[in-house]
Write an enzyme that holds these catalytic residues in place. Structure first.
Site, mmCIF file in Angstrom:
data_model
loop_
_atom_site.group_PDB
_atom_site.id
_atom_site.type_symbol
_atom_site.label_atom_id
_atom_site.label_comp_id
_atom_site.label_asym_id
_atom_site.label_seq_id
_atom_site.Cartn_x
_atom_site.Cartn_y
_atom_site.Cartn_z
ATOM 1 N N ASN A 1 8.488 -8.624 -2.195
ATOM 2 C CA ASN A 1 7.923 -9.958 -2.347
ATOM 3 C C ASN A 1 6.458 -9.972 -2.775
ATOM 4 O O ASN A 1 5.782 -8.945 -2.809
ATOM 5 C CB ASN A 1 8.121 -10.753 -1.063
ATOM 6 N N HIS B 1 -9.073 9.064 -1.201
ATOM 7 C CA HIS B 1 -10.326 9.823 -1.257
ATOM 8 C C HIS B 1 -10.196 11.069 -0.380
ATOM 9 O O HIS B 1 -9.348 11.133 0.510
ATOM 10 C CB HIS B 1 -11.500 8.981 -0.759
ATOM 11 N N THR C 1 2.256 5.211 10.240
ATOM 12 C CA THR C 1 1.641 6.487 9.888
ATOM 13 C C THR C 1 2.599 7.669 10.066
ATOM 14 O O THR C 1 2.294 8.767 9.630
ATOM 15 C CB THR C 1 0.397 6.733 10.758
ATOM 16 N N LYS C 2 3.737 7.417 10.723
ATOM 17 C CA LYS C 2 4.720 8.474 10.987
ATOM 18 C C LYS C 2 6.108 7.965 10.640
ATOM 19 O O LYS C 2 6.342 6.756 10.572
ATOM 20 C CB LYS C 2 4.675 8.898 12.457
ATOM 21 N N ARG D 1 4.739 1.823 16.810
ATOM 22 C CA ARG D 1 5.489 2.565 17.828
ATOM 23 C C ARG D 1 6.835 1.885 18.034
ATOM 24 O O ARG D 1 6.984 0.680 17.804
ATOM 25 C CB ARG D 1 4.719 2.568 19.149
#
Length: 201
Positions: A82, A113, A176-177, A191
């Protein structure tokens, strides 16, 4: 009639030019698919090395930035991405079938970076002076969103993440995981907060 058809074709080609679709090296749109996204290219990227592949009955909106040569976005069947969603791709992002990605998500397969400030400080001057980006100093890892996953509005999916089959990422999450199949995640960092019933997928 012929004049009207020519105008329509010209209008469509104009849209493609404004969205940069005509600059892609490989553009594959299968039956019933639509790309309403704007395509952008990173500094000194050869657009002819990039790939956008969208399978049947899928919709891609937002902005897709190919940040590095050879980068690719592959979207499966019956998948909706979307408006306001941003992709920044230095390697590859693969999205499966029957996936829903809500508004204003960010999906990146790289950090952008170097984590080293002494290396990172030259990024802007390199850009302004026309030097290539030092991609060898940047962490890059492909992103995969598997079939039937649902990514809630304003979620962020970061490099190296696989969102499993049927999983749900709640709105505003930072992932992030990896997310296991049929799991619901929420928060920053995301989580596990629940499970998806198999008969709901």
């Amino acid at each position: 009639m012929l004049g009207s058809l020519r105008k329509l074709v010209g209008f469509i080609r104009g849209i493609e030019r404004r969205r940069n679709l005509n600059r892609l090296g490989h553009l594959d749109l299968l039956s019933g698919s639509s790309v309403l996204a704007t395509v952008a290219f990173g500094h000194l990227v050869n657009s002819k090395t990039t790939t956008l592949r969208v399978s049947e009955r899928s919709l891609v909106r937002g902005v897709v930035t190919f940040a590095r040569n050879g980068s690719s976005l592959v979207v499966g069947n019956n998948t909706a991405i979307n408006g306001g969603t941003i992709f920044s791709i230095a390697c590859s992002v693969e999205i499966g079938n029957n996936v829903l990605i809500s508004y204003e998500c960010i999906i990146m397969d790289h950090d952008g970076h170097s984590p080293n400030p002494s290396v990172r400080k030259s990024d802007l001057s390199d850009l302004l002076e026309g030097r290539p980006k030092a991609w060898e100093t940047v962490k890059i890892s492909p992103v995969k969103i598997e079939d039937s996953a649902w990514i809630g509005a304003r979620s962020i999916i970061l490099k190296g993440v696989t969102v499993g089959h049927g999983a749900i990422v709640a709105a505003g999450s930072v992932v992030t995981k990896n997310v296991s199949p049929f799991i619901i995640v929420a928060g920053n960092p995301a989580r596990e907060v629940g499970r998806v019933r198999r008969d709901e997928t």
